[in-house]
Structure formats: structure tokens, C-alpha cells
Design an enzyme around this catalytic site. Sequence first.
Site, short mmCIF file in Angstrom:
data_model
loop_
_atom_site.label_atom_id
_atom_site.label_comp_id
_atom_site.label_asym_id
_atom_site.label_seq_id
_atom_site.Cartn_x
_atom_site.Cartn_y
_atom_site.Cartn_z
N GLY A 1 0.95 -1.12 0.03
CA GLY A 1 0.00 0.03 0.06
C GLY A 1 0.91 1.17 0.15
O GLY A 1 2.04 1.24 0.76
N ASN B 1 5.17 10.32 -10.78
CA ASN B 1 6.17 9.50 -11.70
C ASN B 1 5.89 10.07 -13.17
O ASN B 1 4.87 11.05 -13.43
CB ASN B 1 6.11 8.01 -11.50
CG ASN B 1 4.82 7.48 -12.01
OD1 ASN B 1 3.81 8.06 -12.63
ND2 ASN B 1 4.54 6.27 -11.74
N GLY C 1 8.97 4.18 -5.92
CA GLY C 1 8.50 5.36 -5.76
C GLY C 1 8.26 5.98 -4.49
O GLY C 1 8.48 6.86 -3.97
N ASP C 2 7.89 4.85 -3.91
CA ASP C 2 7.43 4.85 -2.41
C ASP C 2 8.48 5.30 -1.34
O ASP C 2 8.26 6.27 -0.53
CB ASP C 2 6.68 3.74 -1.76
CG ASP C 2 5.40 3.60 -2.44
OD1 ASP C 2 4.63 4.43 -3.01
OD2 ASP C 2 5.11 2.56 -2.36
#
Length: 318
Positions: free
Chosen positions: A37, A187, A255-256
Site C-alpha cells: 500500500g 512519476n 517510488g514510495d
Amino acid sequence: MIYVLGSINNDISLEVERVPKKGETLIADGCRMGLGGKGANQAVAISRLARKYDDGRKAVKMIGQVGKDAIGEDLINKLDEYGVDTEFVRRVNRNTGIAVITVSGKDNRILVYSGANLGISKSDVDEALQNATAADTLLCQLEVPTYIVGYALRKARAIGMTTVLNPAPAKELPADFYYNVDIIIPNETETQILTGINPKDWTSQLEAMREFHDRGVRYVVLTLGSAGSAVSDNGKLVSHIPALKVNAVDTTGAGDTFVGALALTYPHIGMYSFKEACLFATRAASITVARRGAAESIPSFEEVCALYNNEIKFARSK
Ligand code: ATP
Ligand code: RIB
């Protein structure tokens, strides 16, 4: 303190040679299940990358929801183990969110069932932010209802908090949304959907970053996968930051990690410049892509420091 408003999913990640065609059944080469998540991953990144406070305080509070099921309980336990404050993670009468991820080569495809993540309400946000101050940060993504994210950003701005938005997955956003965002980190796909500009080269990246500035955002960071990132402080400091060359095995969570690292370093610690914060985030994300899984692949502060030390040793030995 950094407050992360976002999703908590049980990730089922299947390693496959290729994705199945219509009507086809394929046998996966490997399977992992674990905490994921976007919200949870970013909270874990902040916790793992934060220096521990001497008095044992936690660096990050998660605002989210899971189901009243064994999976939900397990995910909360994992967040606790990673050092995330789960006081504002509620257990509700819905199924816990699930993500089915196929990892084939370096590419991943993600299908999310939102479940409990859709139940977050304005009163949950009010309760979580009641003791927040201007020294704190709010970090959001778009895997919980957009109107709740908009509400939380407005509230955080009214308090004077720093606000960070990772607009993932991309959705059309109302124009006033951007006024309440200090740092936006999309992104390539999200940039294209939100601005209509494909950030394929430096000229289009500049154009896309200008578009976000024109909408009211001060700091823009476009993440570009293995091509690194394009960063702009209201057009003043504008730079391309290359990615590190690593053996990427699974980019899930890259990305997280980048977003969590940036939310932590830039506004919170204050000892980094914007560009230094982006360089730190780039190094942290390069470790994540070299490991499998989502939350479990995120490095600690010490691991990122070791990477810097190795780079310095390598540069000296040349
Ligand atoms: P994901 O959805 O796969 O977690 P994302 O699409 O949100 O990621 P990306 O732009 O792919 O985000 O990656 C974020 C950052 O991670 C990049 O800016 C880069 O610094 C680093 N990164 C991503 N892919 C690679 C790679 N193959 N090699 C090295 N670094 C990478
Ligand atoms: O960004 C990666 C995350 O996206 C995964 O952990 C998955 O749960 C989806 O939310």
C-alpha cells in the site's frame, strides 16, 4: 512528526516470466505476501530512514484503515514492528485492501482492491491532526478517497504544516487541490495524466514542472524510473538527478521509498537542501529496486549511509 494519510494493503506479489494472455493460465515462478500500500510503504520508509529520537518517540503516524480480519491485524503488527505509530489506524467492517502484483523482469503491474482504504472519513482526519502543529508534515497519495485527501491537505495548510503529495495512482484533481501542496512527486505516467505532457525529454520535463508551479506548487519532483528524476524549486533550482546503476530485480516500492525519504529529509530535518534531499531519496530508492517486495525492500538510514561511504571510497580509489 510526519503524518501519512494513505492506503494499507496486503500485497500478493507473483514472479512471472510474462503476464498471461487473455484466457491463459500461467504458473508463477515465485510468490511473496507482505505489507504494502502506498501509504504504508511511505510510512515504513520514513520510519526506517529517520534517525531515532533519543526519547524513543516515533517519526511517523499512519492514518489509515484495515479490515477486522486476521490480515488486517497482521498488517498493523508489521507497521508496529517497523516503528510506525499506528494509533490512528482503524479496524473496520470491510475487507483489508489487497494488491495483486506481477513482477516480470524489471516491470511490475499492480491491481488494487481498495476495501477498507475507502472508508477513511473527515472525522478520522480531524482526530488524527488535532495535536498537529506547523512543525509537522502531512504526506498523502491517492489510494484513499480523493475528497478526503483534499480535505486533509486544506486542514494541514490551515495549521501551517508542510504538505507533500504523491499523486499515485493518477486521478483528475480539482484545480484548488494544488494550492495546498508544497511538494508534488509524480512519476512519468502520473505527470502525463495530470498535465497532459509526456515527460520524455528535458524540454518536456521542464514544461511539466512549470505547469505544476503555475498551479501553485512550490517544489516539483518528477520521478523517471531508471532515468532518475527532474527537480525544480519554483524554477529557481532546476536539476536532473541521475539514478544509480544497480541490478534492479523488483521496482515495487521504489517510488514510495523516494517519496518517504524526501518527505522526511527536506521539510522535517531542515539540515538538507532540496537537492541534497533528492540525492538522498535517489540512493534510498536504488536499494529498494535491488530487493524484492514492497515494504520489506525499504532500506534503513544506516544502509543508505553505507552506500554513500562506498561511493566515497570508490571515488577515492579511482
Ligand atoms: P514504483 O511504482 O515502481 O514503485 P514509481 O513509478 O512510483 O515506482 P519511479 O519513477 O519508477 O517511481 O522510481 C522512483 C525512483 O526510484 C527513481 O527516481 C529512481 O531514483 C529510482 N529507481 C527506479 N527504478 C530504478 C532502477 N531501475 N535503477 C535505479 N534506480 C531506480
Ligand atoms: O507503490 C507500490 C504499492 O502500490 C504496492 O505496495 C501496492 O500495494 C500498491 O498500493
